[in-house]
Design a protein around this motif. Structure first.
Motif, PDB file in Angstrom:
ATOM      1  N   LEU A 164      -2.050  -8.462 -96.210  1.00  0.00           N
ATOM      2  CA  LEU A 164      -1.982  -7.031 -95.949  1.00  0.00           C
ATOM      3  C   LEU A 164      -0.782  -6.396 -96.645  1.00  0.00           C
ATOM      4  N   SER A 165       0.248  -7.223 -96.863  1.00  0.00           N
ATOM      5  CA  SER A 165       1.457  -6.805 -97.569  1.00  0.00           C
ATOM      6  C   SER A 165       2.177  -8.076 -97.983  1.00  0.00           C
ATOM      7  N   ASP A 166       3.414  -7.941 -98.446  1.00  0.00           N
ATOM      8  CA  ASP A 166       4.186  -9.126 -98.815  1.00  0.00           C
ATOM      9  C   ASP A 166       4.492  -9.995 -97.604  1.00  0.00           C
ATOM     10  N   GLN A 167       4.471  -9.421 -96.407  1.00  0.00           N
ATOM     11  CA  GLN A 167       4.855 -10.154 -95.202  1.00  0.00           C
ATOM     12  C   GLN A 167       3.699 -10.399 -94.236  1.00  0.00           C
ATOM     13  N   TRP A 168       2.619  -9.673 -94.370  1.00  0.00           N
ATOM     14  CA  TRP A 168       1.521  -9.766 -93.421  1.00  0.00           C
ATOM     15  C   TRP A 168       0.267 -10.342 -94.072  1.00  0.00           C
ATOM     16  N   LYS A 169      -0.483 -11.129 -93.301  1.00  0.00           N
ATOM     17  CA  LYS A 169      -1.725 -11.736 -93.791  1.00  0.00           C
ATOM     18  C   LYS A 169      -2.676 -11.902 -92.622  1.00  0.00           C
ATOM     19  N   TYR A 170      -3.973 -11.822 -92.897  1.00  0.00           N
ATOM     20  CA  TYR A 170      -4.954 -12.092 -91.847  1.00  0.00           C
ATOM     21  C   TYR A 170      -5.962 -13.127 -92.329  1.00  0.00           C
ATOM     22  N   LYS A 171      -6.555 -13.802 -91.359  1.00  0.00           N
ATOM     23  CA  LYS A 171      -7.611 -14.778 -91.624  1.00  0.00           C
ATOM     24  C   LYS A 171      -8.682 -14.589 -90.562  1.00  0.00           C
ATOM     25  N   ILE A 172      -9.906 -14.387 -91.018  1.00  0.00           N
ATOM     26  CA  ILE A 172     -11.030 -14.212 -90.110  1.00  0.00           C
ATOM     27  C   ILE A 172     -12.087 -15.251 -90.471  1.00  0.00           C
ATOM     28  N   GLY A 173     -12.738 -15.802 -89.454  1.00  0.00           N
ATOM     29  CA  GLY A 173     -13.703 -16.852 -89.773  1.00  0.00           C
ATOM     30  C   GLY A 173     -14.576 -17.224 -88.601  1.00  0.00           C
ATOM     31  N   THR A 174     -15.468 -18.169 -88.858  1.00  0.00           N
ATOM     32  CA  THR A 174     -16.360 -18.690 -87.832  1.00  0.00           C
ATOM     33  C   THR A 174     -16.574 -20.168 -88.062  1.00  0.00           C
ATOM     34  N   ARG A 175     -16.782 -20.888 -86.957  1.00  0.00           N
ATOM     35  CA  ARG A 175     -17.080 -22.318 -86.989  1.00  0.00           C
ATOM     36  C   ARG A 175     -18.329 -22.546 -86.142  1.00  0.00           C
ATOM     37  N   LEU A 176     -19.340 -23.131 -86.764  1.00  0.00           N
ATOM     38  CA  LEU A 176     -20.620 -23.336 -86.095  1.00  0.00           C
ATOM     39  C   LEU A 176     -20.870 -24.832 -85.939  1.00  0.00           C
ATOM     40  N   TYR A 177     -21.001 -25.289 -84.682  1.00  0.00           N
ATOM     41  CA  TYR A 177     -21.323 -26.679 -84.385  1.00  0.00           C
ATOM     42  C   TYR A 177     -22.795 -26.763 -83.993  1.00  0.00           C
ATOM     43  N   GLN A 178     -23.502 -27.709 -84.592  1.00  0.00           N
ATOM     44  CA  GLN A 178     -24.912 -27.898 -84.275  1.00  0.00           C
ATOM     45  C   GLN A 178     -25.163 -29.361 -83.935  1.00  0.00           C
ATOM     46  N   ALA A 179     -25.843 -29.590 -82.824  1.00  0.00           N
ATOM     47  CA  ALA A 179     -26.223 -30.935 -82.398  1.00  0.00           C
ATOM     48  C   ALA A 179     -27.444 -30.814 -81.507  1.00  0.00           C
ATOM     49  N   LYS A 180     -28.216 -31.877 -81.449  1.00  0.00           N
ATOM     50  CA  LYS A 180     -29.462 -31.849 -80.680  1.00  0.00           C
ATOM     51  C   LYS A 180     -29.201 -31.792 -79.191  1.00  0.00           C
ATOM     52  N   GLU A 181     -28.172 -32.499 -78.743  1.00  0.00           N
ATOM     53  CA  GLU A 181     -27.891 -32.558 -77.315  1.00  0.00           C
ATOM     54  C   GLU A 181     -26.408 -32.807 -77.089  1.00  0.00           C
ATOM     55  N   ASN A 182     -25.941 -32.532 -75.868  1.00  0.00           N
ATOM     56  CA  ASN A 182     -24.555 -32.838 -75.507  1.00  0.00           C
ATOM     57  C   ASN A 182     -24.393 -34.332 -75.290  1.00  0.00           C
ATOM     58  N   GLY A 183     -23.197 -34.836 -75.590  1.00  0.00           N
ATOM     59  CA  GLY A 183     -22.931 -36.250 -75.401  1.00  0.00           C
ATOM     60  C   GLY A 183     -21.458 -36.541 -75.551  1.00  0.00           C
ATOM     61  N   PHE A 184     -21.116 -37.821 -75.542  1.00  0.00           N
ATOM     62  CA  PHE A 184     -19.723 -38.251 -75.591  1.00  0.00           C
ATOM     63  C   PHE A 184     -19.246 -38.590 -76.999  1.00  0.00           C
ATOM     64  N   TYR A 185     -20.145 -38.576 -77.996  1.00  0.00           N
ATOM     65  CA  TYR A 185     -19.775 -39.064 -79.318  1.00  0.00           C
ATOM     66  C   TYR A 185     -20.220 -38.083 -80.401  1.00  0.00           C
ATOM     67  N   GLY A 186     -19.522 -38.191 -81.570  1.00  0.00           N
ATOM     68  CA  GLY A 186     -19.888 -37.366 -82.709  1.00  0.00           C
ATOM     69  C   GLY A 186     -19.765 -35.884 -82.403  1.00  0.00           C
ATOM     70  N   LEU A 187     -20.541 -35.071 -83.111  1.00  0.00           N
ATOM     71  CA  LEU A 187     -20.516 -33.632 -82.902  1.00  0.00           C
ATOM     72  C   LEU A 187     -21.249 -33.216 -81.634  1.00  0.00           C
ATOM     73  N   GLN A 188     -21.863 -34.184 -80.927  1.00  0.00           N
ATOM     74  CA  GLN A 188     -22.426 -33.871 -79.617  1.00  0.00           C
ATOM     75  C   GLN A 188     -21.359 -33.297 -78.680  1.00  0.00           C
ATOM     76  N   VAL A 189     -20.121 -33.772 -78.857  1.00  0.00           N
ATOM     77  CA  VAL A 189     -19.014 -33.329 -78.003  1.00  0.00           C
ATOM     78  C   VAL A 189     -18.828 -31.814 -78.105  1.00  0.00           C
ATOM     79  N   TYR A 190     -19.133 -31.227 -79.292  1.00  0.00           N
ATOM     80  CA  TYR A 190     -18.844 -29.821 -79.544  1.00  0.00           C
ATOM     81  C   TYR A 190     -20.090 -28.945 -79.498  1.00  0.00           C
ATOM     82  N   LYS A 191     -21.205 -29.491 -79.083  1.00  0.00           N
ATOM     83  CA  LYS A 191     -22.423 -28.694 -78.980  1.00  0.00           C
ATOM     84  C   LYS A 191     -22.194 -27.501 -78.041  1.00  0.00           C
ATOM     85  N   GLY A 192     -22.572 -26.314 -78.505  1.00  0.00           N
ATOM     86  CA  GLY A 192     -22.379 -25.102 -77.709  1.00  0.00           C
ATOM     87  C   GLY A 192     -20.991 -24.518 -77.793  1.00  0.00           C
TER      88      GLY A 192
END
Length: 432
Positions: free
Chosen positions: A392-420
């Motif tokens: 935004l200037s020499d001193q200011w900056k912004y970062k905008i983003g998204t993170r999408l986790y996809q898995a078939k079901e919830n579970g204890f391993y892999g990306l299942q942990v982050y489903k939803g």
């Protein structure tokens, strides 16, 4: 924290003449919003204030460095941390400065890969964050460095292990099975377990540059903080199976491991070829009682395994608009254990990444980043990351983003942990 700040008198006692002193820092307002999980027990959004400061003092062959960060969250008090990354003093001596001694807390960066880091294993991490690039904690280090050719030979002794930072049971960035973690357990041999952080570790690392080739080799005898086993030390027989004697004593168990590994980076025309790997042999006689489901448990220990990551990058320039794009491809795999055992060891047990970093080369430093991580074995699991950064200037900056986790079901391993747990975020930073 106060013990680590004892380094500061070095800045006063050293002579100020012919010295170089520098300081810098940042303050960031962090906000993130998760998709609704319809649960009152978890936080669907976080508002936090993050700050990092760095001091460095150089006088002759002496260097003193102090760097750390802090975070305060408006809701999740378990995210409130003050972490020292570097707090050391070092001295260079000998003919042409070929030797260096260092003592204090130090942060190591032993990987050039974007998302997969088999050899970058020394520092404990903050698991509340981007799982492919987690924040680190400094490790108390005694280091001797010797210049060899166009590289160095480094000897390390770590008298203490730092416990990683885990998300709370109310966080959306991990799974604690609804129970807060108790103190870490350090497993060293058949029945040797300790809650004390004073555990000795050591290592040796050789790195060298030959033309366009950079490579390193390392051997470590340490505690594996990358692949913890979450479970219980003690159990009782119930209904023909073993269950925890106290389900409130859920603890991360870290096993001593002998590890050999290395990295390689080679520039060829417009391409950068990268490789990184390690092989781990555990002191694995003791077995931790770990959950299979919410009601069943099994005794197990980490399996000896290799881990290999390969990467390829290419920079493409667009002369008509003076833009530049870096195309990134990486693939990683755990080698040795079975498919099920691999899944229990790591979130990225056999995955591939395709990424793009697009630099607009404008006055405000605009950059677009996209990455797509696909699980090769469990094809219903993937992680998509998209972000845009701009000053935004020499001193200011912004970062905008998204993170999408996809898995078939919830579970204890892999990306299942982050489903939803997909999220959008906005960070606004001021640098000083």
């Amino acid at each position: 924290m106060m013990n680590k700040l004892l380094l500061l008198p070095f800045l006063i006692l050293c002579p100020l003449s012919h010295a170089d002193f520098s300081d810098q820092g940042e303050i960031t307002f962090e906000s993130r919003k998760f998709e609704n999980d319809n649960s009152r027990l978890t936080y669907d959004d976080n508002l936090a204030l993050f700050t990092r400061a760095q001091l460095k003092y150089i006088s002759g062959g002496f260097t003193a460095a102090l760097r750390g960060y802090g975070r305060v969250d408006s809701k999740d008090k378990d995210r409130n941390h003050l972490v020292v990354e570097d707090a050391y003093g070092s001295y260079i001596f000998g003919d042409e400065g070929r030797f260096k001694l260092l003592a204090g807390w130090k942060l190591f960066n032993w990987s050039a890969m974007e998302a997969f880091h088999p050899a970058d294993v020394v520092n404990s991490k903050n698991f509340d964050g981007e799982i492919e690039n987690l924040e680190k904690k400094g490790e108390l280090t005694l280091e001797g460095e010797f210049v060899v050719g166009d590289g160095t030979l480094n000897l390390y002794f770590w008298p203490r292990v730092e416990s990683p930072i885990f998300p709370s049971s109310r966080s959306r960035t991990g799974v604690n099975f609804g129970v807060e973690f108790q103190d870490s357990v350090w497993v060293d041999g058949t029945d040797t377990q300790s809650n004390s952080s004073w555990q000795s570790q050591w290592g040796i690392r050789f790195n060298q540059t030959i033309g366009d080739l950079d490579f390193s080799l390392q051997y470590l005898d340490h505690f594996d903080r990358v692949h913890p086993l979450l479970g219980y030390s003690n159990g009782i027989s119930f209904g023909g199976s073993e269950v925890p004697s106290n389900q409130l004593e859920l603890r991360p168990h870290f096993y001593r491991v002998k590890e050999v590994g290395g990295t390689l980076s080679y520039g060829y025309e417009d391409y950068l070829i990268k490789a990184e790997g390690s092989y781990r042999e555990y002191e694995d006689e003791f077995q931790t009682l770990t959950p299979i489901t919410t009601t069943s448990f099994e005794r197990r220990s980490p399996k000896d395994h290799g881990e290999l990551a390969l990467g390829l990058e290419r920079i493409v320039s667009f002369d008509s608009v003076e833009h530049e794009a870096t195309i990134i491809f990486e693939v990683t795999s755990i080698l040795g254990p079975t498919k099920i055992e691999r899944r229990k060891l790591s979130t990225f047990q056999r995955d591939a990444l395709l990424g793009l970093r697009y630099n607009f080369n404008d006055f405000m430093g605009s950059e677009l980043f996209f990455s797509y991580i696909q699980d090769i074995e469990y094809t219903d699991e993937r992680l998509i990351n998209l972000s845009f950064t701009r000053r935004l200037s020499d001193q200011w900056k912004y970062k905008i983003g998204t993170r999408l986790y996809q898995a078939k079901e919830n579970g204890f391993y892999g990306l299942q942990v982050y489903k939803g747990d997909s999220q959008g975020y906005l960070n606004i930073s001021r640098f000083f």
